[in-house]
Scaffold this motif. Sequence first.
Motif, PDB file in Angstrom:
ATOM      1  N   ILE A 155       0.838  -1.204   0.000  1.00 11.24           N
ATOM      2  CA  ILE A 155       0.000   0.000   0.000  1.00 11.24           C
ATOM      3  C   ILE A 155       0.875   1.257   0.000  1.00 11.24           C
ATOM      4  CG2 ILE A 155      -1.596   1.341   1.438  1.00 11.24           C
ATOM      5  CD1 ILE A 155      -2.912  -1.375   2.166  1.00 11.24           C
ATOM      6  N   GLY A 156       2.009   1.210   0.695  1.00 12.70           N
ATOM      7  CA  GLY A 156       2.934   2.347   0.685  1.00 12.70           C
ATOM      8  C   GLY A 156       3.413   2.675  -0.717  1.00 12.70           C
ATOM      9  N   GLY A 157       3.726   1.638  -1.491  1.00 13.10           N
ATOM     10  CA  GLY A 157       4.136   1.868  -2.879  1.00 13.10           C
ATOM     11  C   GLY A 157       3.011   2.443  -3.718  1.00 13.10           C
ATOM     12  N   ILE A 158       1.806   1.947  -3.509  1.00 13.41           N
ATOM     13  CA  ILE A 158       0.651   2.441  -4.261  1.00 13.41           C
ATOM     14  C   ILE A 158       0.365   3.896  -3.907  1.00 13.41           C
ATOM     15  CG2 ILE A 158      -1.841   2.171  -4.564  1.00 13.41           C
ATOM     16  CD1 ILE A 158      -1.340  -0.885  -4.170  1.00 13.41           C
ATOM     17  N   VAL A 159       0.441   4.226  -2.621  1.00 16.18           N
ATOM     18  CA  VAL A 159       0.208   5.609  -2.188  1.00 16.18           C
ATOM     19  C   VAL A 159       1.261   6.541  -2.796  1.00 16.18           C
ATOM     20  CG1 VAL A 159       0.279   7.157  -0.183  1.00 16.18           C
ATOM     21  CG2 VAL A 159      -1.026   5.044  -0.075  1.00 16.18           C
ATOM     22  N   GLY A 160       2.517   6.116  -2.791  1.00  9.07           N
ATOM     23  CA  GLY A 160       3.578   6.934  -3.390  1.00  9.07           C
ATOM     24  C   GLY A 160       3.343   7.176  -4.869  1.00  9.07           C
ATOM     25  N   LEU A 161       2.952   6.138  -5.598  1.00 13.81           N
ATOM     26  CA  LEU A 161       2.670   6.302  -7.031  1.00 13.81           C
ATOM     27  C   LEU A 161       1.450   7.191  -7.263  1.00 13.81           C
ATOM     28  CD1 LEU A 161       3.336   2.689  -8.346  1.00 13.81           C
ATOM     29  CD2 LEU A 161       4.704   4.743  -8.765  1.00 13.81           C
ATOM     30  N   ALA A 162       0.429   7.042  -6.428  1.00 14.86           N
ATOM     31  CA  ALA A 162      -0.767   7.881  -6.577  1.00 14.86           C
ATOM     32  C   ALA A 162      -0.433   9.349  -6.312  1.00 14.86           C
ATOM     33  CB  ALA A 162      -1.857   7.403  -5.627  1.00 14.86           C
ATOM     34  N   MET A 163       0.391   9.597  -5.293  1.00 15.93           N
ATOM     35  CA  MET A 163       0.780  10.980  -5.006  1.00 15.93           C
ATOM     36  C   MET A 163       1.620  11.557  -6.139  1.00 15.93           C
ATOM     37  SD  MET A 163       1.541  10.840  -0.915  1.00 15.93           S
ATOM     38  CE  MET A 163       1.930  12.585  -0.790  1.00 15.93           C
ATOM     39  N   LYS A 164       2.468  10.729  -6.725  1.00  8.78           N
ATOM     40  CA  LYS A 164       3.265  11.187  -7.866  1.00  8.78           C
ATOM     41  C   LYS A 164       2.353  11.532  -9.043  1.00  8.78           C
ATOM     42  CE  LYS A 164       6.924   9.838 -11.024  1.00  8.78           C
ATOM     43  NZ  LYS A 164       7.803   8.781 -11.491  1.00  8.78           N
ATOM     44  N   ALA A 165       1.303  10.721  -9.244  1.00 13.46           N
ATOM     45  CA  ALA A 165       0.379  10.951 -10.349  1.00 13.46           C
ATOM     46  C   ALA A 165      -0.385  12.266 -10.207  1.00 13.46           C
ATOM     47  CB  ALA A 165      -0.602   9.789 -10.460  1.00 13.46           C
ATOM     48  N   VAL A 166      -0.628  12.704  -8.967  1.00 12.46           N
ATOM     49  CA  VAL A 166      -1.352  13.958  -8.778  1.00 12.46           C
ATOM     50  C   VAL A 166      -0.418  15.163  -8.677  1.00 12.46           C
ATOM     51  CG1 VAL A 166      -3.369  12.861  -7.746  1.00 12.46           C
ATOM     52  CG2 VAL A 166      -1.552  13.717  -6.268  1.00 12.46           C
ATOM     53  N   GLY A 167       0.878  14.941  -8.903  1.00 13.71           N
ATOM     54  CA  GLY A 167       1.808  16.069  -8.997  1.00 13.71           C
ATOM     55  C   GLY A 167       2.674  16.314  -7.784  1.00 13.71           C
ATOM     56  N   LEU A 168       2.717  15.389  -6.836  1.00 11.83           N
ATOM     57  CA  LEU A 168       3.541  15.597  -5.650  1.00 11.83           C
ATOM     58  C   LEU A 168       4.895  14.913  -5.747  1.00 11.83           C
ATOM     59  CD1 LEU A 168       0.761  15.223  -2.958  1.00 11.83           C
ATOM     60  CD2 LEU A 168       1.879  17.322  -3.705  1.00 11.83           C
ATOM     61  N   GLY A 169       5.221  14.382  -6.919  1.00 12.61           N
ATOM     62  CA  GLY A 169       6.514  13.748  -7.142  1.00 12.61           C
ATOM     63  C   GLY A 169       7.419  14.652  -7.952  1.00 12.61           C
ATOM     64  N   MET A 170       8.504  14.083  -8.441  1.00 11.72           N
ATOM     65  CA  MET A 170       9.436  14.845  -9.273  1.00 11.72           C
ATOM     66  C   MET A 170       8.802  15.143 -10.629  1.00 11.72           C
ATOM     67  SD  MET A 170      12.373  15.344  -7.737  1.00 11.72           S
ATOM     68  CE  MET A 170      13.534  15.577  -9.046  1.00 11.72           C
ATOM     69  N   PRO A 171       8.934  16.369 -11.107  1.00 14.44           N
ATOM     70  CA  PRO A 171       8.437  16.656 -12.457  1.00 14.44           C
ATOM     71  C   PRO A 171       9.330  15.969 -13.492  1.00 14.44           C
ATOM     72  CG  PRO A 171       9.546  18.581 -11.553  1.00 14.44           C
ATOM     73  CD  PRO A 171       9.496  17.542 -10.467  1.00 14.44           C
TER      74      PRO A 171
END
Length: 82
Positions: A47-63
Motif C-alpha cells: 500500500i505504501g508503494g501504491i500511495v507513493g505512485l498515486a501521489m506522484k500521479a497527482v503532482g507531488l513527485g518529481m516533475p
Amino acid sequence: MAGSSHGHTPAAWTGVIISFIGFCIAGVFMVAANPLGFWAGIAVTVIGGIVGLAMKAVGLGMPKESAELAQARARAGQAQTS
C-alpha cells in the motif's frame, strides 16, 4: 548525487514511510510466528508503494524532465569529466 533532489518529494517520503511501517509490522509478526500479521504487514508495505505512485500521479513527485534539459545535463556531465 548531492546536486540532485532524487527522492526529496512528498510522494517519495510518504511512500517510503508507509512501506517502512509495513516492513516493521511484518518483521514483528514474523518473529511472533503469526502468519496473518506478517501478511498484513506485507499488505501495508505494498500500500505504501501504491500511495507513493498515486501521489506522484497527482503532482507531488518529481516533475519529468524535458528532452532538452536531459541533453543539457548530459553535456554538462561530459564537460566535467573532460
